[in-house]
Design an enzyme around this catalytic site. Structure first.
Site, short mmCIF file in Angstrom:
data_model
loop_
_atom_site.label_atom_id
_atom_site.label_comp_id
_atom_site.label_asym_id
_atom_site.label_seq_id
_atom_site.Cartn_x
_atom_site.Cartn_y
_atom_site.Cartn_z
N CYS A 71 0.84 -1.20 0.00
CA CYS A 71 0.00 0.00 0.00
C CYS A 71 0.88 1.25 0.00
O CYS A 71 1.71 1.43 0.90
CB CYS A 71 -0.91 0.01 1.22
N CYS A 74 0.50 3.67 3.36
CA CYS A 74 0.93 3.27 4.69
C CYS A 74 2.29 3.89 5.00
O CYS A 74 2.99 4.36 4.10
CB CYS A 74 1.05 1.74 4.77
N HIS A 134 -3.98 1.11 8.24
CA HIS A 134 -4.50 0.67 6.94
C HIS A 134 -5.91 0.09 7.05
O HIS A 134 -6.72 0.23 6.12
CB HIS A 134 -3.56 -0.37 6.34
N ASN A 174 -13.76 9.19 -1.47
CA ASN A 174 -14.49 8.09 -2.09
C ASN A 174 -14.22 6.85 -1.26
O ASN A 174 -13.06 6.51 -1.02
CB ASN A 174 -14.01 7.83 -3.52
N HIS A 185 -6.65 2.00 1.82
CA HIS A 185 -6.21 2.80 2.98
C HIS A 185 -7.13 4.01 3.15
O HIS A 185 -7.47 4.67 2.17
CB HIS A 185 -4.77 3.26 2.77
N HIS A 187 -8.41 7.34 3.09
CA HIS A 187 -7.84 8.56 2.52
C HIS A 187 -8.89 9.32 1.73
O HIS A 187 -9.95 8.79 1.40
CB HIS A 187 -6.66 8.24 1.60
N GLN A 189 -9.13 13.04 -1.09
CA GLN A 189 -8.36 13.82 -2.06
C GLN A 189 -8.77 15.29 -1.99
O GLN A 189 -9.83 15.63 -1.46
CB GLN A 189 -8.58 13.28 -3.47
#
Length: 354
Positions: A71, A74, A134, A174, A185, A187, A189
């Site tokens: 990933c 991470c 994660h 998303n 993971h 997250h 944007q």
């Protein structure tokens, strides 16, 4: 709340910023051998709809659902170097390696037509990692961590808004493969658009035609049957005009144009309401609901007095084992047909046992 902000640079020159809840030594350097930064995106104007379309062919090569051990979000380990050089972090933001918009966008080449001009895809795209865990999710963050995320959103909104190539800043998440997520993971944007998006222009035109439009919508919903969660500074509700089966809007009770304009008390109060909404959403069918969650903020340079900061959250899941696909009517004609009455959606969310 004291946030410790540390800015550094990745191996290919991209910016990375740590937002820590306690002071940390962030001197670890990115020692990867990376290729030059991608900058091949361009904008093409659609004269039929009066909007820009981005073409970013380099995004075809972006990382897609890697194993957990690979990933890129991470923390780095001795066995695998990631986008984050440190061994741990609270919240981190960095420039996207595969951006839709970038200050590094090269001049366009090829033919350009009078009705459909082209220009470089300038702007900015960043990734926000909410936690170094994660296997976590936004709805499992602490209220303190959500407050740190809010600070990161506000910081990046302010900094991107000061860039010459950025006209609007959009912070979003998303979640779920059903939505199209390519990294598991936790997250989000941040997009710094080089134009004001078509949806925002349309909302602002409505607000220009109807004074106090956003405040009026909030006032009518606060006393109605579609409220999902509320506190002194925020109200979350399913709008009467919801397009998606489970869609929730979160409004601050005070009209502000963007995240940096929120007061400390408003920033503190956001987390409890938002976490409740997310947990109710997951409790609805007893599974991790796919969703899109994004902040509608004022344009950087126009109509800021008309805008009203708010967050829109929606899921494409309409029932266990069933998704709502935006097919013919929605995709081709933008004419939505909702499968769930907004009042029923709000009631179902309120009845979830937390």
């Amino acid at each position: 709340m004291k946030i410790h902000r540390t800015e550094t640079t990745l191996a290919d020159g991209r910016t990375l910023i740590y937002f820590d809840e306690s002071a940390q030594d962030r001197g670890t350097a990115d020692k990867r051998d990376l290729p030059p930064r991608a900058g091949g995106s361009e904008l093409r104007f659609d004269p039929l709809l009066d909007e820009w379309v981005a073409v970013a062919t380099h995004r075809q090569n972006r990382t897609h659902l890697p194993p957990t051990t690979e990933c890129p979000l991470c923390p780095s380990t001795s066995a695998f170097s990631t986008e984050v050089p440190a061994a741990s972090y609270d919240v981190v933001v960095f420039e996207n390696r595969f951006p839709s918009f970038s200050s590094a966008a090269a001049p366009v080449d090829g033919d350009s037509y009078p009705l459909s001009p082209k220009r470089p895809g300038k702007g900015r795209c960043e990734v926000v990692c909410f936690t170094d865990d994660h296997d976590s999710a936004f709805n499992r963050l602490t209220e303190q961590r959500v407050r740190t995320v809010v600070e990161a959103w506000a910081d990046r909104t302010a900094e991107l808004s000061a860039m010459d190539d950025v006209e609007q800043v959009f912070c979003f998440e998303n979640r779920g493969e059903e939505i199209g997520v390519t990294l598991h993971h936790p997250h989000g944007q941040i997009y710094g658009y080089p134009y004001v998006t078509a949806r925002t222009r349309r909302m602002l035109a409505s607000a220009r035609a109807t004074p106090s439009l956003f405040a009026g919508v909030l006032a009518s919903e606060r006393s109605g049957p579609r409220v999902v969660a509320t506190n002194e500074h925020w109200t979350a509700f399913v709008p009467a005009f919801a397009r998606w089966p489970y869609e929730v809007h979160l409004y601050p009770h005070r009209q502000v144009p963007d995240l940096p304009a929120l007061s400390a008390d408003e920033r503190d109060a956001f987390g409890p309401v938002y976490l409740e909404v997310l947990r109710r959403l997951d409790g609805l069918f007893g599974l991790a609901m796919p969703y899109v969650s994004g902040w509608h903020q004022a344009p950087v340079r126009a109509d800021r007095d008309l805008a009203y900061l708010h967050l829109q959250l929606f899921s494409t899941r309409r029932a266990p084992g069933k998704l709502k696909y935006p097919a013919g009517s929605e995709s081709a004609m933008w004419a939505f047909v909702n499968d769930v009455r907004p009042e029923d959606a709000a009631r179902a969310l309120r009845e979830v046992t937390l």
